[in-house]
Design an enzyme around this catalytic site. Structure first.
Site, PDB file in Angstrom:
ATOM      1  N   HIS A 153     -43.933  32.753  -7.737  1.00  0.00           N
ATOM      2  CA  HIS A 153     -45.422  31.959  -6.627  1.00  0.00           C
ATOM      3  C   HIS A 153     -44.881  32.383  -5.329  1.00  0.00           C
ATOM      4  O   HIS A 153     -44.325  32.334  -4.627  1.00  0.00           O
ATOM      5  CB  HIS A 153     -45.258  30.764  -7.282  1.00  0.00           C
ATOM      6  N   SER A 156     -48.267  27.531 -14.547  1.00  0.00           N
ATOM      7  CA  SER A 156     -47.143  27.662 -13.285  1.00  0.00           C
ATOM      8  C   SER A 156     -48.120  27.461 -11.702  1.00  0.00           C
ATOM      9  O   SER A 156     -48.015  26.793 -10.635  1.00  0.00           O
ATOM     10  CB  SER A 156     -46.630  27.929 -13.122  1.00  0.00           C
ATOM     11  N   ASP A 167     -41.269  31.835  -4.037  1.00  0.00           N
ATOM     12  CA  ASP A 167     -39.959  32.054  -5.098  1.00  0.00           C
ATOM     13  C   ASP A 167     -40.316  33.785  -5.683  1.00  0.00           C
ATOM     14  O   ASP A 167     -41.285  34.397  -4.679  1.00  0.00           O
ATOM     15  CB  ASP A 167     -39.540  30.529  -5.674  1.00  0.00           C
TER      16      ASP A 167
END
Length: 360
Positions: free
Chosen positions: A326, A41, A323
């Site tokens: 990340h 991610s 978040d």
């Protein structure tokens, strides 16, 4: 189509970027002909959008500062690989494999997938994902398409030999595997030292698969301080430490195996160049950022992602974390700047991205 690159203005380091772009000329050729991105991610730019998974972010407030809006990037704007692509002089970002088509693939493709790991099972509790082994298979598909475009095996091989292959993966093999024993038995099978050895051994084989397909320039990223994310701290607690020590200790064990592997690969595969990267902004930069909270309201995904359509913080240039896992665009920019030009051997060894691009 990939998004047009933007001018930079968020942080002082951005002026260095802009100056570099102006110095090279707006239409200068990229420093390498192509750039292939593999990972999780931290690098995903949309490959998970159509998968049945909690690990996808094609909704606001993700992409709130990106020209195209939510694209599947796990950030308010760019991820670190996007910024490195800018440094290398490309006019467009690398398209996600899920949407890659036409001659754009000659300049590179992004195969990264949120929650993916070195091990195939990592992240499965969140749903579908594209593990590194599957990313390698997707790269073979792209190679066959490149061969059709160039109509020549020799030309295809020559092109691939000049590309940079960026691989940033491994975090999910810990945070979405080893440290969630309710879903996985790896922590009962292996000690931390054994697990790091098993991971790096498998990773070594995967890297050599890419080498067999023509890759000759590798940027291999270590695992960052996964114990310092807001999510890790909230889930595991710190027992008085600033971060979750057991997570960071395991990440260090992985990195301590990866660094000798890079040396071994450079020794044994002499027609290729490998470098280890673990970029880190300076202490002065850290002091100017909010490090202990998130920019968006979290609770989405597995609990670490932004709540859909929630309102994020207004000054996103001051936060490390977008978040609970990340980084923000601002932090990604500093990480990319380090990876590209640092002279610190703890952050880039034996060379940084800028030097890797110049090597023949």
């Amino acid at each position: 189509m990939a998004s047009k690159l933007k001018l930079f203005w968020m942080l002082p380091v951005s002026f260095l970027l802009l100056s570099n772009c102006l110095h090279n000329g707006a239409n200068a050729a990229p420093q390498v002909p192509c750039y292939f991105i593999f990972g999780d991610s931290l690098s995903d730019n949309g490959n998970n959008n159509n998968l049945k998974t909690l690990a996808k972010v094609n909704y606001l407030p993700y992409g709130i500062d990106f020209p195209e809006g939510p694209t599947g990037r796990f950030s308010n704007d760019r991820n670190m690989q996007d910024v490195i692509v800018e440094y290398l002089g490309f006019q467009n970002y690398m398209p996600p494999f899920a949407r890659a088509q036409g001659r754009s693939i000659l300049k590179g493709v992004n195969y990264a997938s949120g929650s993916a790991g070195i091990r195939d099972e990592s992240g499965k509790q969140l749903g579908d994902r594209i593990p590194l082994n599957e990313q390698l298979k997707n790269h073979k598909i792209i190679i066959s398409r490149i061969r059709q475009i160039l109509r020549n095996d020799t030309s295809t091989r020559k092109l691939l030999n000049q590309c940079i292959y960026s691989i940033q993966i491994g975090s999910n093999d810990y945070i979405n595997n080893y440290f969630v024993p309710e879903f996985y038995n790896t922590s009962r099978q292996y000690t931390p030292e054994q697990y790091a050895a098993v991971l790096v051994e498998q990773y070594s084989h995967q890297i050599k698969v890419l080498y067999g397909h023509g890759a000759r320039k590798f940027a291999l990223y270590g695992i960052g301080l996964i114990g310092c994310t807001p999510y890790a701290i909230s889930v595991y607690g710190t027992n008085g430490s600033p971060c979750v020590d057991k997570l960071n200790t395991n990440a260090t064990l992985f990195n301590e195996r990866l660094m000798p592997l890079v040396k071994e690969l450079n020794t044994n595969l002499t027609d290729a160049k490998f470098t280890y990267l673990n970029p880190s902004p300076s202490p002065q930069d850290v002091l100017s950022f909010v490090t202990n909270s998130t920019c968006c309201e979290v609770g989405g995904g597995g609990g670490e992602l932004c709540v859909r359509n929630s309102k994020p913080c207004s000054d996103r240039s001051r936060f490390v974390f977008w978040d609970a896992v990340h980084p923000t665009d601002a932090w990604n920019e500093l990480l990319a700047e380090s990876a590209y030009r640092t002279n610190s051997t703890s952050e880039a060894h034996p060379f940084n991205i800028q030097t890797l691009a110049k090597l023949k």
